[in-house]
Motif scaffolding. Structure first.
Motif, mmCIF file in Angstrom:
data_model
loop_
_atom_site.group_PDB
_atom_site.id
_atom_site.type_symbol
_atom_site.label_atom_id
_atom_site.label_comp_id
_atom_site.label_asym_id
_atom_site.label_seq_id
_atom_site.Cartn_x
_atom_site.Cartn_y
_atom_site.Cartn_z
ATOM 1 N N GLY A 72 82.463 34.709 0.913
ATOM 2 C CA GLY A 72 82.000 33.329 0.833
ATOM 3 C C GLY A 72 80.663 33.076 1.507
ATOM 4 O O GLY A 72 80.124 31.982 1.397
ATOM 5 N N THR A 73 80.132 34.056 2.237
ATOM 6 C CA THR A 73 78.828 33.913 2.893
ATOM 7 C C THR A 73 77.898 34.990 2.347
ATOM 8 O O THR A 73 78.185 36.180 2.488
ATOM 9 N N PRO A 74 76.779 34.601 1.722
ATOM 10 C CA PRO A 74 75.839 35.605 1.236
ATOM 11 C C PRO A 74 75.294 36.436 2.410
ATOM 12 O O PRO A 74 75.045 35.898 3.486
ATOM 13 N N VAL A 75 75.109 37.729 2.167
ATOM 14 C CA VAL A 75 74.607 38.638 3.207
ATOM 15 C C VAL A 75 73.342 39.314 2.702
ATOM 16 O O VAL A 75 73.293 39.797 1.569
ATOM 17 N N ILE A 76 72.341 39.351 3.574
ATOM 18 C CA ILE A 76 71.119 40.101 3.292
ATOM 19 C C ILE A 76 71.000 41.179 4.349
ATOM 20 O O ILE A 76 71.075 40.906 5.555
ATOM 21 N N ALA A 77 70.837 42.414 3.891
ATOM 22 C CA ALA A 77 70.614 43.539 4.806
ATOM 23 C C ALA A 77 69.146 43.922 4.714
ATOM 24 O O ALA A 77 68.597 44.085 3.623
ATOM 25 N N LEU A 78 68.508 44.036 5.877
ATOM 26 C CA LEU A 78 67.111 44.455 5.932
ATOM 27 C C LEU A 78 67.059 45.962 6.073
ATOM 28 O O LEU A 78 67.652 46.524 6.990
ATOM 29 N N SER A 79 66.356 46.620 5.165
ATOM 30 C CA SER A 79 66.223 48.068 5.232
ATOM 31 C C SER A 79 64.980 48.494 4.468
ATOM 32 O O SER A 79 64.745 48.031 3.351
ATOM 33 N N HIS A 80 64.207 49.359 5.084
ATOM 34 C CA HIS A 80 63.043 49.921 4.400
ATOM 35 C C HIS A 80 63.420 51.222 3.706
ATOM 36 O O HIS A 80 62.590 51.845 3.068
ATOM 37 N N GLN A 81 64.683 51.638 3.863
ATOM 38 C CA GLN A 81 65.196 52.799 3.146
ATOM 39 C C GLN A 81 66.019 52.288 1.961
ATOM 40 O O GLN A 81 66.739 51.297 2.094
ATOM 41 N N PRO A 82 65.924 52.964 0.818
ATOM 42 C CA PRO A 82 66.727 52.522 -0.331
ATOM 43 C C PRO A 82 68.216 52.579 0.003
ATOM 44 O O PRO A 82 68.671 53.505 0.659
ATOM 45 N N MET A 83 68.935 51.551 -0.408
ATOM 46 C CA MET A 83 70.382 51.493 -0.182
ATOM 47 C C MET A 83 71.059 51.056 -1.466
ATOM 48 O O MET A 83 70.613 50.120 -2.113
ATOM 49 N N GLU A 84 72.139 51.711 -1.775
ATOM 50 C CA GLU A 84 72.950 51.349 -2.933
ATOM 51 C C GLU A 84 73.950 50.275 -2.511
ATOM 52 O O GLU A 84 74.679 50.451 -1.536
ATOM 53 N N VAL A 85 73.967 49.166 -3.223
ATOM 54 C CA VAL A 85 74.947 48.123 -2.944
ATOM 55 C C VAL A 85 76.243 48.508 -3.654
ATOM 56 O O VAL A 85 76.243 48.724 -4.870
ATOM 57 N N PRO A 86 77.347 48.628 -2.896
ATOM 58 C CA PRO A 86 78.622 48.976 -3.541
ATOM 59 C C PRO A 86 78.971 47.967 -4.634
ATOM 60 O O PRO A 86 78.703 46.765 -4.487
ATOM 61 N N ALA A 87 79.576 48.447 -5.712
ATOM 62 C CA ALA A 87 79.866 47.602 -6.882
ATOM 63 C C ALA A 87 80.654 46.345 -6.512
ATOM 64 O O ALA A 87 80.366 45.257 -7.026
ATOM 65 N N HIS A 88 81.623 46.465 -5.606
ATOM 66 C CA HIS A 88 82.446 45.297 -5.261
ATOM 67 C C HIS A 88 81.675 44.246 -4.455
ATOM 68 O O HIS A 88 82.176 43.154 -4.228
ATOM 69 N N LEU A 89 80.437 44.570 -4.045
ATOM 70 C CA LEU A 89 79.643 43.611 -3.270
ATOM 71 C C LEU A 89 78.452 43.054 -4.056
ATOM 72 O O LEU A 89 77.652 42.307 -3.493
ATOM 73 N N HIS A 90 78.342 43.394 -5.331
ATOM 74 C CA HIS A 90 77.275 42.818 -6.156
ATOM 75 C C HIS A 90 77.436 41.302 -6.169
ATOM 76 O O HIS A 90 78.534 40.796 -6.353
ATOM 77 N N GLY A 91 76.348 40.611 -5.934
ATOM 78 C CA GLY A 91 76.396 39.149 -5.873
ATOM 79 C C GLY A 91 76.753 38.612 -4.497
ATOM 80 O O GLY A 91 76.660 37.415 -4.255
ATOM 81 N N LYS A 92 77.179 39.492 -3.592
ATOM 82 C CA LYS A 92 77.546 39.080 -2.232
ATOM 83 C C LYS A 92 76.580 39.648 -1.195
ATOM 84 O O LYS A 92 76.448 39.110 -0.105
ATOM 85 N N LEU A 93 75.951 40.783 -1.542
ATOM 86 C CA LEU A 93 75.075 41.513 -0.626
ATOM 87 C C LEU A 93 73.773 41.837 -1.331
ATOM 88 O O LEU A 93 73.770 42.329 -2.459
ATOM 89 N N GLU A 94 72.678 41.546 -0.652
ATOM 90 C CA GLU A 94 71.350 41.852 -1.175
ATOM 91 C C GLU A 94 70.614 42.671 -0.113
ATOM 92 O O GLU A 94 70.657 42.338 1.071
ATOM 93 N N VAL A 95 69.951 43.754 -0.514
ATOM 94 C CA VAL A 95 69.159 44.569 0.401
ATOM 95 C C VAL A 95 67.692 44.246 0.164
ATOM 96 O O VAL A 95 67.223 44.255 -0.981
ATOM 97 N N MET A 96 66.986 43.926 1.246
ATOM 98 C CA MET A 96 65.573 43.571 1.133
ATOM 99 C C MET A 96 64.749 44.375 2.132
ATOM 100 O O MET A 96 65.211 44.637 3.242
ATOM 101 N N ALA A 97 63.522 44.714 1.752
ATOM 102 C CA ALA A 97 62.609 45.460 2.626
ATOM 103 C C ALA A 97 61.425 44.573 2.972
ATOM 104 O O ALA A 97 60.313 44.775 2.491
ATOM 105 N N VAL A 98 61.694 43.538 3.777
ATOM 106 C CA VAL A 98 60.640 42.601 4.185
ATOM 107 C C VAL A 98 60.717 42.379 5.688
ATOM 108 O O VAL A 98 61.737 42.657 6.321
ATOM 109 N N ASP A 99 59.641 41.846 6.251
ATOM 110 C CA ASP A 99 59.644 41.522 7.681
ATOM 111 C C ASP A 99 60.348 40.177 7.874
ATOM 112 O O ASP A 99 60.529 39.411 6.918
#
Length: 183
Positions: A72-99
């Motif tokens: 119920g809470t969107p999550v953003i993970a900060l990473s400058h390394q490529p990360m695969e978002v697990p299928a069950h978390l699509h739409g719930k978790l976003e990986v971004m490489a920004v400051d």
């Protein structure tokens, strides 16, 4: 409306948020789980949050949990390394490489008003960028001796204004601060 960035975190009395290997099992003792807590509860805090922002290491720890704890809470993970978002978390978790400054601006454009900033390095980066408004730190009655420090890499000082402190019968001491200015 300006976006608010808050920290809600537990630390040992000696200032560690995890053991050196990332272990946080010391937080899950039965006497801690069953206790009635005074102060800001996680449930009341998370109910005010639009998005949770964490670093890669914190995300890796969370992904080891049996269940995704942020339903119920969107999550953003900060990473400058490529990360695969697990299928069950699509739409719930976003990986971004920004400051942090860029991220806050982008999330403000999306209409976000309150961000929960989590993870040692991420908290420190947001503090250094002058983006943290509030710190809610719960001290757990244990000395770890060594581990991952909550505030180990700050490059500058920060003035805090004490808002409140609450104690619970299990020994937890929660202090709430507003970050007032850089020094």
């Amino acid at each position: 409306m300006e976006i608010k960035c808050s920290v809600f975190i537990a630390a040992s009395v000696d200032g560690f948020i995890a053991r050196a290997d990332g272990d946080i099992e010391w937080l899950h003792r039965p006497e801690y789980e069953a206790a009635e807590l005074n102060g800001v509860t996680y449930e009341s805090f998370i109910a005010t949050v639009d998005t949770l922002v964490m670093g890669r290491k914190t995300l890796e720890k969370v992904l080891s949990f049996p269940e995704w704890p942020y339903e119920g809470t969107p999550v953003i993970a900060l990473s400058h390394q490529p990360m695969e978002v697990p299928a069950h978390l699509h739409g719930k978790l976003e990986v971004m490489a920004v400051d942090p400054t860029t991220l806050v601006a982008q999330l403000a454009e999306r209409g976000m008003l309150h961000l929960y900033i989590d993870g040692g390095q991420t908290i420190q980066a947001f503090l250094e960028a002058g983006l943290i408004n509030e710190l809610i730190i719960t001290r757990i009655p244990v000395l770890l001796g060594q581990g991952i420090a909550l505030f180990s890499q700050l490059g500058s000082g920060h003035e805090l204004s004490h808002v409140s402190t609450c104690t619970s019968e299990n020994g937890f001491v929660q202090s709430r601060y507003q970050v007032t200015a850089e020094h």
